[in-house]
Scaffold this active site. Sequence first.
Site, PDB file in Angstrom:
ATOM      1  N   ASP A  13     -47.692 -15.937   0.400  1.00  0.00           N
ATOM      2  CA  ASP A  13     -48.116 -17.146   1.122  1.00  0.00           C
ATOM      3  C   ASP A  13     -48.890 -16.846   2.399  1.00  0.00           C
ATOM      4  OD1 ASP A  13     -46.768 -18.612  -0.838  1.00  0.00           O
ATOM      5  OD2 ASP A  13     -44.891 -18.541   0.278  1.00  0.00           O
ATOM      6  N   LYS A  16     -53.882 -16.225   0.782  1.00  0.00           N
ATOM      7  CA  LYS A  16     -54.791 -15.521  -0.158  1.00  0.00           C
ATOM      8  C   LYS A  16     -55.756 -16.485  -0.831  1.00  0.00           C
ATOM      9  CE  LYS A  16     -51.117 -14.105  -2.340  1.00  0.00           C
ATOM     10  NZ  LYS A  16     -50.057 -14.505  -1.397  1.00  0.00           N
ATOM     11  N   GLY A  40     -48.373 -19.778  -5.659  1.00  0.00           N
ATOM     12  CA  GLY A  40     -48.900 -21.093  -5.281  1.00  0.00           C
ATOM     13  C   GLY A  40     -49.985 -20.841  -4.253  1.00  0.00           C
ATOM     14  N   HIS A  41     -51.237 -21.021  -4.635  1.00  0.00           N
ATOM     15  CA  HIS A  41     -52.364 -20.698  -3.761  1.00  0.00           C
ATOM     16  C   HIS A  41     -53.094 -21.995  -3.401  1.00  0.00           C
ATOM     17  CE1 HIS A  41     -52.474 -16.346  -5.546  1.00  0.00           C
ATOM     18  NE2 HIS A  41     -51.354 -16.635  -4.933  1.00  0.00           N
ATOM     19  N   GLN A 226     -48.345 -13.096  -4.810  1.00  0.00           N
ATOM     20  CA  GLN A 226     -47.197 -12.627  -4.032  1.00  0.00           C
ATOM     21  C   GLN A 226     -47.692 -11.753  -2.872  1.00  0.00           C
ATOM     22  OE1 GLN A 226     -46.704 -12.274  -7.845  1.00  0.00           O
ATOM     23  NE2 GLN A 226     -46.326 -14.419  -7.394  1.00  0.00           N
TER      24      GLN A 226
END
Length: 437
Positions: A13, A16, A40-41, A226
């Site tokens: 988080d 990225k 989750g991006h 990650q």
Amino acid sequence: MSSIVIVGAQWGDEGKGKIVDVLTERADWVVRFQGGNNAGHTIVVDGVKTALSLLPSGILRPHVKCLLGAGVVLNPTVLLSEIDRVRAAGANISPGRLVIDRDAHLVLDYHVLVDKARELARGASKIGTTGRGIGPAYEDRSQRSGIRCADLLHPARMRERVRAHVDEKNKMLKLILESKAHVDFDEVWGRLEQEAAILAPFVGNGSRLIFDALRAGERVIFEGAQGVLLDQVHGTYPYVTSSSTIAGSATVGVGIGPKMINSVLGIAKAYCTRVGEGPFPTEMVGDLGDDVRTRGREFGTITGRPRRCGWFDAVAMKRAIRTSGIDSVILTKLDVLSGLPTLKLCTSYMRGGEVVDDLPPSVEDYEGLEADYLEVAGWSEDISGVRTWDALPRNVRAFVETLSKLIECPVSFVSVGPGREATIPVAPPSVVKEFMA
Ligand code: GDP
Ligand code: IMO
Ligand code: MG
């Protein structure tokens, strides 16, 4: 040939998705190489937010092709609903523009159930997984029984293997994990057959495509999921994810050689966060942690879970730089620190009067471990509208310069907001400049 690997240099988080999107202005490909929908991006373009869990963060740029590489584990139901959602927002997602590597493994319902049941069974020693079935899917890959995207092209071939998995997982759920969860073969199979028909045209040979693209001089971004400290081997084991998250994983997870990587960028927040359980030497306790969580909106992109917050950790960061060969760091969320009178940077750990200069190997070794800090002056100005390095307040620049010295690595950009435009070049490496207009 230009290629950049972008990895999270902390526990995930770090921003990225935002940075990949910023650097895709002139990219030809964006490639995911590990992980699955545990990621989750978030991308924010013209104030509109898009959350991605499987689709690579180049998907909003129409000229960019996207690959889900062989090292990814892919939940077909989640992918299809994400494709629908992102298409509804205007993106063109067609076969050829999005490729799914034939060697990538599938995450099916039973992986999700086993992940959740195992966490419950672990009780107090749970890992705090995302519950997306990622670990169990990689387990099947390791024990050489997994179902792969290649199988989507020949559903009849995989039917009995899926049935065997369902039987095995039902036994595991009931007898070992003492769970009431149960998998129904007809349900799993009925849906998978339909999904296979939709996804089959997207399946391709990712290794060949990227090799040929790089040979032809195209620009490729490898998008890590990650963070390095969640790497299955080099992270804070066992509180890690089930894939290799370090930069070298890009070559393994796509199927190209290490000499095809030109640069590695490590994304790090100006502080630290971590979701789930596990050691966190610089964790902020009490009101300060709550304050930073609120200011930084530190809640999971997909899961909504509150993130634990802590001070920037130069010791952990040096481990990330070393294990991933990070050439330069992009420091995100500097704006979140505005208004804190004093900021802390962790320079080493101490235990029993002795200096500990790396993250210890075992959870037990964290007992009695304390972070040692350098305190630096904060700044009161709102910096979210600043767009050049020189226009940043002096204390912000001093903070970044001190941090860069501590980690012995240049900072190439700083980020002061979630939007594309809130990204300030400091000293981008020449290969990275090729990706920008
Ligand atoms: P990822 O998993 O590394 O892609 O990061 P996430 O998207 O899960 O979490 C990063 C969060 O911070 C997202 O909500 C981003 O929109 C947001 N973000 C990224 N960079 C910045 C920044 O510089 N400042 C602020 N305030 N938010 C940012
Ligand atoms: P992005 O790509 C933050 C964490 C989980 C848990 C551990 C294992 O958005 O940075 P898993 O479901 O992978 O078996 O969970 O890893 N984790 C993440 N934390 N960001 C992520 O992804 C994460 N993906 C997994 O919280 O502690
Ligand atoms: Mg995330």
